[in-house]
Design a protein around this motif. Structure first.
Motif: not given
Length: 333
Positions: A40-69
């Motif tokens: 459902n990329w056409t519908m979902v992709e814009p929402q994921l992008r907004l989430l990515a922006v919020d993540l980079d601005h540290e305005v939403i809950p986040r957790e450490r990303f561990h590549e081993r996990a």
């Protein structure tokens, strides 16, 4: 935008990962899995992008990303088709065994259909029951598609490249000849491959992504020592648009299909076979190629295939020296 899958169900749970790969945030309220997002990329992709922006601005809950996990971003895929975009690699391997290369190989891509019911996580071991099978790594670029209609042009195919990443396409070299001799292709000689921790949207790559090719040094270490430093954007005979159009000639290509470049391979500075890094060359992205060069130059192959306990590391850095897709790091067991 960078996407990954963490443990949770058969196909993992989708997370958005920060640009520096340090943090991630749950994306399940948008799409439970990466495959669901691709469907459902056409519908979902814009929402994921907004989430990515919020993540980079540290305005939403986040957790450490561990590549081993991390799981493979697509723990199982509808399709895994691997091409041979770097024809230099094909030419060298055929030359070593005294086989002429048809002229058509320069104009019509080679491609095989691999197994995609299991894509290994980036830190999973390489299972090897018998060392005599000739286990080899193959460092490659991959793309993941949206829906590509049957008969699509190269340009239409390029428009459906949604994500880019890396793969270790494991090969059992000593099982290949008997399978090829049957005239029906790879099965046993192509076990599960490992994907990079994250897949990245093409826009995230900037000028490194152009006309269906990724420019950058694909780095490979073998047992802690530099083995390959090939330039992925160089000597690539077929771009990804051409590879996907080739696959789509007689069939529809479903969303979530993974398309591989084949082993990244550069010619030497003099136009001949490439040299090892310790001899001033850029090295190799698989052991078969260095064995081929050894055979051409010295009459016999000296470098051994992977043994139990050997370790490999595959990654590509950005212009700040940070891994773009994370690191594939595996040990043979």
């Amino acid at each position: 935008m960078k996407l990954a899958s963490l443990k949770g169900g058969r196909d993992g749970r989708l997370v958005v990962v920060s640009t520096d790969l340090a943090w991630c945030t749950e994306a399940g309220h948008i799409a439970p899995t990466l495959q669901a997002a691709l469907d459902n990329w056409t519908m979902v992709e814009p929402q994921l992008r907004l989430l990515a922006v919020d993540l980079d601005h540290e305005v939403i809950p986040r957790e450490r990303f561990h590549e081993r996990a991390a799981l493979a971003p697509l723990p199982r895929a509808y399709q895994w088709a691997d091409g041979s975009a770097y024809v230099n690699h094909v030419e060298l391997v055929r030359k070593a065994r005294g086989a002429a290369m048809p002229e058509s190989f320069w104009t019509d891509p080679l491609m095989y259909q691999g197994a995609s019911d299991e894509m290994l996580p980036p830190r999973a071991p390489i299972p090897l029951a018998d060392e005599s099978w000739g286990c080899d790594l193959e460092a490659e670029i991959v793309v993941v598609t949206g829906t590509v209609p049957r008969g699509a042009s190269r340009e239409q195919a390029l428009d459906q490249i949604l994500l880019v990443g890396l793969v270790n396409d494991v090969s059992l070299r000593n099982l290949i000849p008997a399978e090829i001799a049957k005239g029906f292709g790879f099965v046993q000689s192509k076990p599960a491959s490992a994907l990079s921790p994250v897949l990245v949207t093409p826009d995230e790559l900037g000028e490194s992504w152009r006309d269906g090719k990724l420019s950058g040094i694909l780095k490979v270490d073998l047992n802690g020592r530099p083995f390959g430093r090939a330039q992925a954007g160089q000597d690539m005979t077929f771009d990804f648009g051409t590879l996907i159009a080739h696959l789509a000639k007689t069939r529809n290509v479903g969303a979530g299909s993974i398309i591989g470049s084949g082993t990244v391979s550069n010619r030497g500075a003099d136009g001949g076979p490439g040299k090892p890094i310790d001899q001033g060359g850029v090295g190799y992205s698989c052991i078969a190629e260095v064995r081929t060069v050894e055979t051409i130059v010295g009459g016999r192959a000296e470098t051994e295939f992977l043994k139990h306990g050997d370790s490999i590391r595959i990654w590509m850095d950005d212009d700040q020296g940070r891994p773009i897709f994370g690191v594939i790091e595996q040990t043979v067991e």
